[in-house]
Design a protein around this motif. Structure first.
Motif, PDB file in Angstrom:
ATOM      1  N   UNK A 192      23.501  -9.964  -2.067  1.00  0.00           N
ATOM      2  CA  UNK A 192      23.705  -8.519  -2.036  1.00  0.00           C
ATOM      3  C   UNK A 192      22.396  -7.751  -1.959  1.00  0.00           C
ATOM      4  N   UNK A 193      21.378  -8.231  -2.659  1.00  0.00           N
ATOM      5  CA  UNK A 193      20.069  -7.571  -2.622  1.00  0.00           C
ATOM      6  C   UNK A 193      19.475  -7.634  -1.218  1.00  0.00           C
ATOM      7  N   UNK A 194      19.646  -8.772  -0.560  1.00  0.00           N
ATOM      8  CA  UNK A 194      19.126  -8.919   0.803  1.00  0.00           C
ATOM      9  C   UNK A 194      19.886  -8.034   1.788  1.00  0.00           C
ATOM     10  N   UNK A 195      21.189  -7.947   1.626  1.00  0.00           N
ATOM     11  CA  UNK A 195      21.990  -7.093   2.515  1.00  0.00           C
ATOM     12  C   UNK A 195      21.628  -5.619   2.302  1.00  0.00           C
ATOM     13  N   UNK A 196      21.472  -5.213   1.043  1.00  0.00           N
ATOM     14  CA  UNK A 196      21.071  -3.838   0.757  1.00  0.00           C
ATOM     15  C   UNK A 196      19.722  -3.514   1.372  1.00  0.00           C
ATOM     16  N   UNK A 197      18.793  -4.460   1.289  1.00  0.00           N
ATOM     17  CA  UNK A 197      17.476  -4.289   1.916  1.00  0.00           C
ATOM     18  C   UNK A 197      17.617  -4.114   3.423  1.00  0.00           C
ATOM     19  N   UNK A 198      18.436  -4.955   4.056  1.00  0.00           N
ATOM     20  CA  UNK A 198      18.613  -4.879   5.505  1.00  0.00           C
ATOM     21  C   UNK A 198      19.195  -3.528   5.926  1.00  0.00           C
ATOM     22  N   UNK A 199      20.061  -2.974   5.091  1.00  0.00           N
ATOM     23  CA  UNK A 199      20.716  -1.706   5.436  1.00  0.00           C
ATOM     24  C   UNK A 199      19.738  -0.535   5.518  1.00  0.00           C
ATOM     25  N   UNK A 200      18.640  -0.629   4.779  1.00  0.00           N
ATOM     26  CA  UNK A 200      17.651   0.464   4.768  1.00  0.00           C
ATOM     27  C   UNK A 200      16.268  -0.049   5.171  1.00  0.00           C
ATOM     28  N   UNK A 201      16.235  -1.115   5.947  1.00  0.00           N
ATOM     29  CA  UNK A 201      15.013  -1.848   6.261  1.00  0.00           C
ATOM     30  C   UNK A 201      13.847  -0.971   6.689  1.00  0.00           C
ATOM     31  N   UNK A 202      14.049  -0.063   7.631  1.00  0.00           N
ATOM     32  CA  UNK A 202      12.932   0.704   8.180  1.00  0.00           C
ATOM     33  C   UNK A 202      12.258   1.587   7.139  1.00  0.00           C
ATOM     34  N   UNK A 203      12.992   2.047   6.166  1.00  0.00           N
ATOM     35  CA  UNK A 203      12.416   2.939   5.160  1.00  0.00           C
ATOM     36  C   UNK A 203      11.461   2.205   4.219  1.00  0.00           C
ATOM     37  N   UNK A 204      11.586   0.879   4.151  1.00  0.00           N
ATOM     38  CA  UNK A 204      10.648   0.112   3.331  1.00  0.00           C
ATOM     39  C   UNK A 204       9.254   0.063   3.958  1.00  0.00           C
ATOM     40  N   UNK A 205       9.161   0.429   5.232  1.00  0.00           N
ATOM     41  CA  UNK A 205       7.854   0.455   5.888  1.00  0.00           C
ATOM     42  C   UNK A 205       7.063   1.710   5.543  1.00  0.00           C
ATOM     43  N   UNK A 206       7.729   2.698   4.943  1.00  0.00           N
ATOM     44  CA  UNK A 206       7.039   3.935   4.582  1.00  0.00           C
ATOM     45  C   UNK A 206       6.139   3.697   3.367  1.00  0.00           C
TER      46      UNK A 206
END
Length: 255
Positions: free
Chosen positions: A116-130
């Protein structure tokens, strides 16, 4: 109930809970989302409703989503052998408290929390690049205390988990028995009260496996996963969960 169904219920419920929770935390913590810099009420309500989603999905197994709740059932079984894992009378389809069944529950919860943590990360992936502080990215996944003091961080987790487990057991005897909706409010208020203090994990799977996901996922500028704190969400909830069974049992409050 087959082992596969048992596993699938707790796995899916825990995975959905963590997917929603990571998305909520990421949306309020990462730049360029519409919910960026949302207040703590946002986090508390989001976590409460994440649990609500997971508990409903895992209804066949009682929606534990948490090894502490499962182990609390085991402790209650030692006191009252009529106790089942899913809260249903054994003659009506209750899941027996056996070592194999308990192991399936707990393994499913840990794996589900990671997925679930990995799926949640994938759902907002681009924002982690900020660009945001590394600690902010860490707390999207797992707990980090506002003030690191191991003893008092454990106390915070004991108190929160005691309240949660006490409610889980006493709730079955109330006239309304509103179940998943009510537990959403319980989680919400506990996160509001202690989320900003210790993170209010109340659940080793919910903290350890998302912490592992943070460690292995390709997150830009993520920093350290703070493994030195990872024992607190194990020890505190274990103590709090045991007290959450023993105290209401002592007063005769568990139906």
């Amino acid at each position: 109930m087959s082992m596969l169904t048992m596993f699938g219920s707790e796995f899916l419920g825990t995975a959905l809970m963590m997917t929603v929770a990571v998305m909520v935390c990421a949306s309020r913590s990462l730049p360029k989302t519409g919910a960026y810099q949302g207040d703590w009420i946002n986090a508390g309500l989001g976590w409460g409703l994440a649990v609500f989603v997971g508990v409903y999905a895992a209804w066949p197994t009682g929606g534990h989503l948490n090894p502490i709740v499962t182990l609390a059932r085991v402790l209650r079984f030692w006191i009252d052998p009529s106790t089942s894992l899913n809260g249903v009378a054994l003659e009506d389809g209750g899941i027996p408290v056996t070592a194999a069944n308990v192991a399936v529950y707990i393994v499913a919860q840990f794996i589900g929390a990671f997925v679930g943590s990995c799926v949640g990360f994938a759902a907002v992936r681009k924002h982690f690049d900020e660009p945001v502080p590394a600690d902010v990215k860490l707390t999207i996944f797992c707990t980090k205390p506002a003030l690191k003091s191991p003893l008092w961080n454990v106390v915070s987790e004991v108190v929160a988990t005691f309240i949660l487990v006490t409610w889980v057991f006493v709730n079955g005897g109330t006239p309304t028995q509103v179940g998943p909706l009510a537990v959403a409010f319980v989680i919400t208020v506990l996160v509001m009260g202690l989320g900003g203090v210790s993170g209010a994990a109340m659940n080793p799977a919910r903290d350890f496996m998302p912490r592992l996901a943070h460690y292995v996922l390709p997150i830009a500028g993520k920093g350290d996963s703070d493994w030195g704190y990872a024992w607190v969400p194990f020890v505190g909830p274990l103590i709090g969960g045991a007290l959450g069974v023993l105290v209401p049992t002592m007063f005769g409050l568990i139906p």
